[in-house]
Design a protein around this motif. Sequence first.
Motif, PDB file in Angstrom:
ATOM      1  N   ALA A 119      82.254  93.922 -41.253  1.00 28.71           N
ATOM      2  CA  ALA A 119      82.612  93.883 -39.984  1.00 28.71           C
ATOM      3  C   ALA A 119      82.433  95.370 -39.592  1.00 28.71           C
ATOM      4  O   ALA A 119      81.727  96.074 -38.817  1.00 28.71           O
ATOM      5  N   ASP A 120      83.090  95.603 -40.415  1.00 29.49           N
ATOM      6  CA  ASP A 120      82.946  97.800 -40.346  1.00 29.49           C
ATOM      7  C   ASP A 120      81.519  98.711 -40.456  1.00 29.49           C
ATOM      8  O   ASP A 120      81.181  99.232 -39.602  1.00 29.49           O
ATOM      9  N   ARG A 121      80.249  97.682 -41.052  1.00 30.99           N
ATOM     10  CA  ARG A 121      79.486  98.754 -41.174  1.00 30.99           C
ATOM     11  C   ARG A 121      78.145  98.504 -40.660  1.00 30.99           C
ATOM     12  O   ARG A 121      77.609  98.758 -40.800  1.00 30.99           O
ATOM     13  N   PHE A 122      78.452  96.590 -40.278  1.00 31.14           N
ATOM     14  CA  PHE A 122      77.171  96.172 -40.042  1.00 31.14           C
ATOM     15  C   PHE A 122      77.624  95.799 -38.686  1.00 31.14           C
ATOM     16  O   PHE A 122      76.839  94.937 -38.164  1.00 31.14           O
ATOM     17  N   ASN A 123      78.654  95.493 -38.496  1.00 29.42           N
ATOM     18  CA  ASN A 123      79.552  94.875 -36.726  1.00 29.42           C
ATOM     19  C   ASN A 123      79.203  93.291 -37.372  1.00 29.42           C
ATOM     20  O   ASN A 123      78.425  92.829 -35.937  1.00 29.42           O
ATOM     21  N   LEU A 124      79.226  93.097 -38.471  1.00 26.49           N
ATOM     22  CA  LEU A 124      78.972  91.285 -37.947  1.00 26.49           C
ATOM     23  C   LEU A 124      80.525  90.437 -37.954  1.00 26.49           C
ATOM     24  O   LEU A 124      81.392  91.654 -37.961  1.00 26.49           O
ATOM     25  N   ARG A 125      80.201  90.191 -36.633  1.00 25.91           N
ATOM     26  CA  ARG A 125      80.331  89.045 -35.893  1.00 25.91           C
ATOM     27  C   ARG A 125      80.710  87.535 -36.190  1.00 25.91           C
ATOM     28  O   ARG A 125      78.937  87.143 -36.321  1.00 25.91           O
ATOM     29  N   VAL A 126      80.989  86.614 -36.513  1.00 23.23           N
ATOM     30  CA  VAL A 126      81.266  85.446 -37.211  1.00 23.23           C
ATOM     31  C   VAL A 126      82.107  84.403 -35.836  1.00 23.23           C
ATOM     32  O   VAL A 126      82.807  85.033 -35.832  1.00 23.23           O
ATOM     33  N   HIS A 127      81.773  82.943 -35.904  1.00 22.25           N
ATOM     34  CA  HIS A 127      82.864  81.881 -36.041  1.00 22.25           C
ATOM     35  C   HIS A 127      82.848  81.356 -36.406  1.00 22.25           C
ATOM     36  O   HIS A 127      81.392  80.567 -37.241  1.00 22.25           O
ATOM     37  N   ARG A 128      83.108  80.003 -37.383  1.00 17.90           N
ATOM     38  CA  ARG A 128      83.449  79.140 -38.108  1.00 17.90           C
ATOM     39  C   ARG A 128      83.184  77.665 -36.379  1.00 17.90           C
ATOM     40  O   ARG A 128      83.759  77.631 -36.401  1.00 17.90           O
ATOM     41  N   GLU A 129      82.450  76.628 -37.687  1.00 21.33           N
ATOM     42  CA  GLU A 129      82.304  75.302 -36.678  1.00 21.33           C
ATOM     43  C   GLU A 129      81.660  74.237 -38.179  1.00 21.33           C
ATOM     44  O   GLU A 129      81.506  74.842 -38.326  1.00 21.33           O
ATOM     45  N   GLN A 130      82.101  73.208 -37.099  1.00 20.82           N
ATOM     46  CA  GLN A 130      81.345  71.908 -38.499  1.00 20.82           C
ATOM     47  C   GLN A 130      80.061  71.490 -37.705  1.00 20.82           C
ATOM     48  O   GLN A 130      80.021  71.266 -36.751  1.00 20.82           O
ATOM     49  N   VAL A 247      81.235  75.188 -41.575  1.00 16.70           N
ATOM     50  CA  VAL A 247      79.638  76.124 -41.540  1.00 16.70           C
ATOM     51  C   VAL A 247      80.069  78.021 -41.012  1.00 16.70           C
ATOM     52  O   VAL A 247      81.346  78.098 -40.123  1.00 16.70           O
ATOM     53  N   ILE A 248      79.819  78.297 -41.662  1.00 19.67           N
ATOM     54  CA  ILE A 248      79.951  80.259 -41.079  1.00 19.67           C
ATOM     55  C   ILE A 248      78.619  80.452 -39.527  1.00 19.67           C
ATOM     56  O   ILE A 248      77.244  80.938 -40.226  1.00 19.67           O
ATOM     57  N   SER A 249      78.910  80.320 -38.726  1.00 20.74           N
ATOM     58  CA  SER A 249      77.429  80.875 -37.811  1.00 20.74           C
ATOM     59  C   SER A 249      77.744  82.683 -37.329  1.00 20.74           C
ATOM     60  O   SER A 249      78.876  82.810 -36.835  1.00 20.74           O
ATOM     61  N   ILE A 250      76.809  83.308 -36.587  1.00 17.61           N
ATOM     62  CA  ILE A 250      77.000  84.268 -36.823  1.00 17.61           C
ATOM     63  C   ILE A 250      76.496  84.393 -35.709  1.00 17.61           C
ATOM     64  O   ILE A 250      75.449  84.748 -34.800  1.00 17.61           O
ATOM     65  N   ASP A 251      77.649  85.614 -35.505  1.00 17.80           N
ATOM     66  CA  ASP A 251      77.047  85.867 -33.631  1.00 17.80           C
ATOM     67  C   ASP A 251      76.480  87.345 -33.235  1.00 17.80           C
ATOM     68  O   ASP A 251      75.948  87.258 -32.089  1.00 17.80           O
ATOM     69  N   HIS A 252      77.248  88.386 -34.548  1.00 17.56           N
ATOM     70  CA  HIS A 252      76.279  89.115 -34.537  1.00 17.56           C
ATOM     71  C   HIS A 252      76.697  90.495 -35.592  1.00 17.56           C
ATOM     72  O   HIS A 252      77.554  90.172 -35.549  1.00 17.56           O
ATOM     73  N   VAL A 253      74.748  90.677 -35.928  1.00 14.78           N
ATOM     74  CA  VAL A 253      74.778  91.689 -37.136  1.00 14.78           C
ATOM     75  C   VAL A 253      74.141  93.042 -36.567  1.00 14.78           C
ATOM     76  O   VAL A 253      72.614  92.560 -36.410  1.00 14.78           O
ATOM     77  N   GLU A 254      74.428  93.960 -37.696  1.00 15.46           N
ATOM     78  CA  GLU A 254      73.067  94.806 -36.991  1.00 15.46           C
ATOM     79  C   GLU A 254      72.877  94.758 -38.659  1.00 15.46           C
ATOM     80  O   GLU A 254      73.033  95.096 -40.122  1.00 15.46           O
TER      81      GLU A 254
END
Length: 260
Positions: A119-130, A247-254
């Motif tokens: 999250a800090d170094r790659f600005n990863l943002r995720v959310h969980r869903e079924q 599942v883990i869904s990627i909202d944003h990653v650099e």
Amino acid sequence: MLRIARTIAAGSFMVISGAFGPAQAAASTTVAPTAFEVATVKSSDPTSIVAIRYSPGGRFITSNTSLRLLITWAYDITAERLVATPGWLDSARFDVTGKSPIEHPTHDQLHLMVQTLLADRFNLRVHREQRQLSLYRLEMDDGGPRVHVLDPETVVSQDPFNMMVLGRLSGTHVTAAMLAKVLSNQLGRYVEDKTGFNSVFDFTLVWRPEGASPEDMPADDDRPSIFTAIREQLGFRLVPVKGPVEVISIDHVERYPTAN
């Protein structure tokens, strides 16, 4: 922690290893850290081995690891449970070194630290869903379990699985839920524990991995498939079904990390 060595590309190996023990229980009674004390991320030498390893003293080290591998490791999921991924997620590869603020972090604490790093170094943002996915249900086979059941007062192990040889997995002081989780790693598909078996047990499982190369084992090796081995050696069975899986869904990653 499970130890694995398996070929993933010509001339390269993926090695996951660890050394944890009773000290983990003591660590869990303190304030749980969620970030590394010090961490560095740098681009990898593409010819180096792909490796994730961690050792006493709270050191977490990777080499030539893709962002996909780092994310699935951090969230403790198999690859099919990571969705909405950019096309470059496998080609961006990094060496990571992290130092835990405590000497004996638990597995869960290390996972959280890597999540924070991403999250800090790659600005990863995720959310969980079924999502509806193909999965396996681990069920009791006819005749019941063939594992070595332990005393009801036995405490589950903090370092339960060992797989130093391809196609041979042993577990010490484990539960059926723990077995289902490690089988997920072997099969690359979510395994849901539906055994109803609550005892703590030891086991050894020996099978011929699907697609094993001649370098891994001889062609005349007569070990059974993992599905047959689970039934004959452990007294459980794997039933393929479709069902809801988190599942883990990627909202944003650099693609490139911030500077060290």
